[in-house]
Structure formats: C-alpha cells, structure tokens
Design an enzyme around this catalytic site. Structure first.
Site, PDB file in Angstrom:
ATOM      1  N   LEU A  61       0.807  -1.231   0.000  1.00 24.93           N
ATOM      2  CA  LEU A  61       0.000   0.000   0.000  1.00 24.93           C
ATOM      3  C   LEU A  61       0.837   1.276   0.000  1.00 24.93           C
ATOM      4  O   LEU A  61       0.310   2.358  -0.224  1.00 24.93           O
ATOM      5  CB  LEU A  61      -0.937   0.015   1.212  1.00 24.93           C
ATOM      6  CG  LEU A  61      -2.080  -1.000   1.188  1.00 24.93           C
ATOM      7  CD1 LEU A  61      -2.707  -1.092   2.573  1.00 24.93           C
ATOM      8  CD2 LEU A  61      -3.135  -0.619   0.170  1.00 24.93           C
ATOM      9  N   SER A 127      -6.784   0.933  18.218  1.00 25.98           N
ATOM     10  CA  SER A 127      -6.465   0.110  19.385  1.00 25.98           C
ATOM     11  C   SER A 127      -6.736   0.869  20.674  1.00 25.98           C
ATOM     12  O   SER A 127      -6.603   2.110  20.725  1.00 25.98           O
ATOM     13  CB  SER A 127      -4.982  -0.259  19.306  1.00 25.98           C
ATOM     14  OG  SER A 127      -4.530  -0.771  20.535  1.00 25.98           O
ATOM     15  N   TYR A 154       4.742   2.078  17.380  1.00 21.78           N
ATOM     16  CA  TYR A 154       3.545   1.380  16.896  1.00 21.78           C
ATOM     17  C   TYR A 154       2.286   2.054  17.450  1.00 21.78           C
ATOM     18  O   TYR A 154       1.367   2.408  16.719  1.00 21.78           O
ATOM     19  CB  TYR A 154       3.573  -0.104  17.306  1.00 21.78           C
ATOM     20  CG  TYR A 154       2.187  -0.710  17.331  1.00 21.78           C
ATOM     21  CD1 TYR A 154       1.560  -1.068  16.139  1.00 21.78           C
ATOM     22  CD2 TYR A 154       1.476  -0.869  18.524  1.00 21.78           C
ATOM     23  CE1 TYR A 154       0.265  -1.565  16.147  1.00 21.78           C
ATOM     24  CE2 TYR A 154       0.190  -1.360  18.540  1.00 21.78           C
ATOM     25  CZ  TYR A 154      -0.412  -1.711  17.352  1.00 21.78           C
ATOM     26  OH  TYR A 154      -1.694  -2.186  17.371  1.00 21.78           O
ATOM     27  N   LYS A 158      -1.070   4.478  15.614  1.00 23.00           N
ATOM     28  CA  LYS A 158      -2.531   4.363  15.735  1.00 23.00           C
ATOM     29  C   LYS A 158      -3.128   5.740  16.064  1.00 23.00           C
ATOM     30  O   LYS A 158      -4.131   6.145  15.486  1.00 23.00           O
ATOM     31  CB  LYS A 158      -2.914   3.345  16.819  1.00 23.00           C
ATOM     32  CG  LYS A 158      -2.590   1.904  16.457  1.00 23.00           C
ATOM     33  CD  LYS A 158      -3.428   1.411  15.281  1.00 23.00           C
ATOM     34  CE  LYS A 158      -2.997   0.054  14.782  1.00 23.00           C
ATOM     35  NZ  LYS A 158      -3.538  -0.299  13.467  1.00 23.00           N
ATOM     36  N   LEU A 205       0.195 -12.875  24.568  1.00 23.30           N
ATOM     37  CA  LEU A 205      -0.051 -13.907  25.578  1.00 23.30           C
ATOM     38  C   LEU A 205      -0.598 -15.223  24.995  1.00 23.30           C
ATOM     39  O   LEU A 205      -0.042 -16.297  25.285  1.00 23.30           O
ATOM     40  CB  LEU A 205      -1.030 -13.366  26.635  1.00 23.30           C
ATOM     41  CG  LEU A 205      -1.419 -14.358  27.734  1.00 23.30           C
ATOM     42  CD1 LEU A 205      -0.211 -14.764  28.569  1.00 23.30           C
ATOM     43  CD2 LEU A 205      -2.499 -13.745  28.634  1.00 23.30           C
ATOM     44  N   THR A 221       6.169 -17.260  30.983  1.00 19.51           N
ATOM     45  CA  THR A 221       6.417 -16.364  32.113  1.00 19.51           C
ATOM     46  C   THR A 221       5.260 -15.390  32.215  1.00 19.51           C
ATOM     47  O   THR A 221       4.935 -14.718  31.234  1.00 19.51           O
ATOM     48  CB  THR A 221       7.734 -15.581  31.918  1.00 19.51           C
ATOM     49  OG1 THR A 221       8.794 -16.519  31.763  1.00 19.51           O
ATOM     50  CG2 THR A 221       8.033 -14.679  33.102  1.00 19.51           C
TER      51      THR A 221
HETATM   52  C1  UD1 Z   1       0.056  -5.630  23.098  1.00 18.32           C
HETATM   53  C2  UD1 Z   1       0.584  -4.274  22.745  1.00 18.32           C
HETATM   54  C3  UD1 Z   1      -0.528  -3.441  22.179  1.00 18.32           C
HETATM   55  C4  UD1 Z   1      -1.130  -4.122  20.974  1.00 18.32           C
HETATM   56  C5  UD1 Z   1      -1.602  -5.527  21.366  1.00 18.32           C
HETATM   57  C6  UD1 Z   1      -2.034  -6.287  20.144  1.00 18.32           C
HETATM   58  C7  UD1 Z   1       2.401  -3.943  24.360  1.00 18.32           C
HETATM   59  C8  UD1 Z   1       2.887  -3.124  25.499  1.00 18.32           C
HETATM   60  N1  UD1 Z   1       1.176  -3.642  23.907  1.00 18.32           N
HETATM   61  O1  UD1 Z   1      -0.932  -5.443  24.109  1.00 18.32           O
HETATM   62  O2  UD1 Z   1      -0.051  -2.176  21.805  1.00 18.32           O
HETATM   63  O3  UD1 Z   1      -2.211  -3.391  20.473  1.00 18.32           O
HETATM   64  O4  UD1 Z   1      -0.532  -6.250  21.963  1.00 18.32           O
HETATM   65  O5  UD1 Z   1      -2.624  -7.494  20.517  1.00 18.32           O
HETATM   66  O6  UD1 Z   1       3.080  -4.799  23.882  1.00 18.32           O
HETATM   67  N2  UD1 Z   1       1.882 -11.590  29.108  1.00 18.32           N
HETATM   68  C9  UD1 Z   1       2.582 -12.436  29.934  1.00 18.32           C
HETATM   69  N3  UD1 Z   1       3.482 -13.296  29.375  1.00 18.32           N
HETATM   70  C10 UD1 Z   1       3.709 -13.340  28.032  1.00 18.32           C
HETATM   71  C11 UD1 Z   1       2.978 -12.488  27.190  1.00 18.32           C
HETATM   72  C12 UD1 Z   1       2.081 -11.600  27.770  1.00 18.32           C
HETATM   73  O7  UD1 Z   1       2.403 -12.404  31.146  1.00 18.32           O
HETATM   74  O8  UD1 Z   1       4.559 -14.141  27.595  1.00 18.32           O
HETATM   75  C13 UD1 Z   1       0.897 -10.654  29.699  1.00 18.32           C
HETATM   76  C14 UD1 Z   1       1.262  -9.200  29.503  1.00 18.32           C
HETATM   77  O9  UD1 Z   1       2.053  -8.741  30.528  1.00 18.32           O
HETATM   78  C15 UD1 Z   1      -0.124  -8.564  29.456  1.00 18.32           C
HETATM   79  C16 UD1 Z   1      -1.045  -9.646  28.914  1.00 18.32           C
HETATM   80  O10 UD1 Z   1      -0.339 -10.874  29.061  1.00 18.32           O
HETATM   81  O11 UD1 Z   1      -0.524  -8.245  30.751  1.00 18.32           O
HETATM   82  C17 UD1 Z   1      -1.384  -9.442  27.466  1.00 18.32           C
HETATM   83  O12 UD1 Z   1      -0.188  -9.226  26.741  1.00 18.32           O
HETATM   84  P1  UD1 Z   1      -0.144  -9.080  25.154  1.00 18.32           P
HETATM   85  O13 UD1 Z   1      -0.854 -10.223  24.539  1.00 18.32           O
HETATM   86  O14 UD1 Z   1       1.269  -8.849  24.771  1.00 18.32           O
HETATM   87  O15 UD1 Z   1      -1.043  -7.801  24.869  1.00 18.32           O
HETATM   88  P2  UD1 Z   1      -0.913  -6.289  25.416  1.00 18.32           P
HETATM   89  O16 UD1 Z   1       0.336  -6.064  26.139  1.00 18.32           O
HETATM   90  O17 UD1 Z   1      -2.169  -5.989  26.144  1.00 18.32           O
END
Ligand code: UD1
Length: 345
Positions: A61, A127, A154, A158, A205, A221
C-alpha cells in the site's frame, strides 16, 4: 446487488476472520495484502469456510500507483476496512521509521484515492492503546476517555492515523469513517481453518500459552504478580476474533447505509477484564491441558489494567461480544493443534 468491500491486510489474523464474516453477510470481498506477515494459503481457508474465494491482489500500500490500479480493476468498491499495518511493539522501537512509513503512508494513499474512485466508507482498525493506562475512575474506559502519549512508535501510529482520518474528514472530504478501537483480540475461527500465525517467538499472551501447551516453548512467564489487581497480574479485555470480525460487518453497514456522523469511534471489547493468571487457568480448564508457567518480573511498558466500556457499540452498532472465554480459548487450542497436524508448528 452485492456491495464490494476492500479489505487491506485481509490475509492477516483479524483481516481473514473479517473477510469470512463479510462474505457470509453477503458482501463481495477484495483483499489487498503484501504477504509480509501472512500467507497466500489463508485464501484457501477463507474459501473452505465460505465456499467463496475472495479476489486477491498482492500489493504494497505504500506504492500508490499499484494501489490505484486495484481501484481501477474493481470499480465497484464502496467501502474499505483498513487492517494492513506493522504491529510488533518491540520491533517498532527498533525501527521507528519503518513503522511510520508503513502505517502512515499506506493510510494517506488510501484516503487520497477514495474520493477519486467514489469510495464512501472507511473502517479503521485502531487500538485501546490510545488510552494508555486510564485513571482508575475511568475504568471501564469509554470512547471519551483522554488519550495518552503512546509508549511505542507502533502505538503512536494508531494515534496519528486517527488524527489523519479526523483532519481529512473535517477538511470536507466526501467520505465517512468509523474508527474501531480493539482491546485484545484472541482465538481462531471454530473451523480451525484460519487463525493467528505469529512470526518467531510470540510476544502476545495467547500464542505463547498455546505454544507452551504444545511443548514448543518450555515455559510461559507471567510478567509481574505485584500489580494492584485481585491476583497481582495484569488485567486485559480479551475479545474473540470472530466477535471482533462481526463488529466490522456492523460498522460497514452503518457507515455505508445509514445517515450518521461523518466520523464515529467505538470500543470493541467484551466490557470486562481478566487477569493474566485467570486466562492461563481458564485455558487449562477449557482444554484439560497443563501449561507450564512461572512468575517473572514485570514487562517494561506494560499497562496494569484496562478493559472497555462497550455500551456504545452495543447500543449503536447493535453488536455485542457473545462468545464465552472458555470457548474462545478452546478455539485457540484447536488452531494450535491444527498447525501441528499440518506440520507448520
Ligand atoms: C500488546 C501491545 C498493544 C497491541 C496488542 C495487540 C504492548 C505493550 N502492547 O498489548 O499495543 O495493540 O498487543 O494485541 O506490547 N503476558 C505475559 N506473558 C507473556 C505475554 C504476555 O504475562 O509471555 C501478559 C502481559 O504482561 C499482558 C497480557 O499478558 O498483561 C497481554 O499481553 P499481550 O498479549 O502482549 O497484549 P498487550 O500487552 O495488552
């Protein structure tokens, strides 16, 4: 006659689920993707689910001429859902200019082409990151909550994109837009024919949870257990990707077929939050698979807690997240098992 919708980033995670819902709602779909973070085979999944193969154009794009050629080839496009964007928070810190170029130039090209090709409706994938960490009294967060300075390039793209759309519409451009602010999209289509395919070690996550359950990762973790929340772990509003996809269909109907304000904003979430620990435990309950996990230090830049007030989307779009969390997490697991069966992961 069927209305034609252009879905940019339509082979990606949310884009592919939205393409399915659009086709099932009776729209004609044209997908643009540069395949930088998705695979062409996603089209097979969409076709298997819906019985229709959407038109596809491999286009970057940022290339305005190539983008314009798509509008010439499909003169009936009436609306755009713009997903295509770079989205890795960590990478955006390393390569800010790449993120600004990808996410901003693409938007400008599309907006510039809309009036020329008589495209009226623009749905933008934004977002909840624009709210930063809301004050406790602002939780659940509404669309009116103050925005906060982004913590990554990033996130900043937005915010900037929202402003560009606003300024363009206020300049008198003959288009309408609905900005959807997503909370945390998770899960996969119940057929497991499409889903999320993260590159390398997942930062988010749910893919990390499913990959740990599968034995691809040794251990999950949980980042921090000393937050000011009931169990000390962070709170997010996890929204099922199929429910989220349906919100786009409702938004497209509204922007094209109803007399509305020229720009509107909606939170798209479930309206309630879950802690990280609850998510892991609910996953284990839903799938009867153990996830090997431990607590670790907080992740830099993480927000403590956020969940959305989605009343406006419920009332105005007539849309509501309806899938129970257990089913959503089971769908993510079914998708992970399908990736294993297919030898992908
Ligand atoms: C992240 C982005 C956000 C984006 C979104 C897209 C950051 C700071 N923010 O959001 O800008 O729009 O993804 O989906 O990266 N967690 C763990 N262990 C892990 C992975 C995550 O404990 O291995 C926890 C994180 O601390 C958080 C939650 O799971 O509390 C969700 O994490 P994640 O899926 O990365 O999303 P966001 O951080 O909310």
């Amino acid at each position: 006659m069927k209305q034609t919708i252009l879905v940019t980033g339509g082979t990606g995670f949310i884009g592919s689920h939205t393409a399915v819902e659009l086709i099932e709602a009776g729209y004609e779909v044209v997908i643009i993707d540069d395949l930088s973070n998705s695979k062409l085979e996603v089209l097979d999944g969409i076709e298997q689910i819906t019985g229709t193969r959407p038109a596809f154009e491999k286009v970057d794009l940022r290339d305005k001429t190539a983008t314009e050629n798509v509008f010439k080839k499909y003169p009936k496009i009436e609306g755009i859902i713009h997903f295509a964007a770079s989205k890795a928070v960590g990478e955006s810190v390393q390569k800010p200019l790449l993120y600004y170029r990808n996410n901003i130039v693409s938007l400008i090209n599309l907006l510039e082409l809309m009036p020329k090709y008589n495209v009226k409706g623009f749905i933008f994938s934004s977002s909840c990151t624009v709210y930063g960490q809301p004050k406790p009294e602002n939780l659940p967060v509404t669309e009116e909550a103050p925005h906060q300075k982004a913590t990554s390039p990033y996130g900043n793209t937005k915010e900037i994109n929202e402003q560009i759309i606003y300024d363009y519409i206020h300049s008198g451009a003959d288009i309408k837009s609905i900005v959807l602010r997503y909370f945390n999209p998770i899960g996969a289509h119940p057929s497991a024919l499409i889903g999320e395919l993260p590159n390398g070690v997942p930062a988010n996550l749910i893919p990390f949870v499913t990959q740990t359950a599968m034995g691809i990762r040794k251990e999950l973790t949980i980042f921090g257990n000393d937050y000011n929340t009931p169990d000390g772990t962070c709170i997010r509003d996890y929204i099922y990707v199929v429910d989220l996809a349906k919100a786009h269909v409702a938004a497209m109907r509204r922007v094209l077929d109803e007399k509305t304000d020229r720009i509107e904003y909606f939170n798209i979430g479930t309206g309630h939050g879950n802690t990280t620990k609850e998510i892991v435990e609910t996953f284990e309950e839903a799938t009867r698979v153990k996830v090997n996990w431990k607590y670790g230090p907080r992740r830099e830049g993480d927000i403590e807690k956020i969940w959305g007030d989605c009343t406006k989307a419920n009332n105005v779009l007539g849309w509501k997240a309806e899938t129970p969390l257990k089913d959503v997490l089971a769908s993510a697991w079914k998708w992970q098992k399908k990736l294993r069966e297919d030898g992908i992961m």
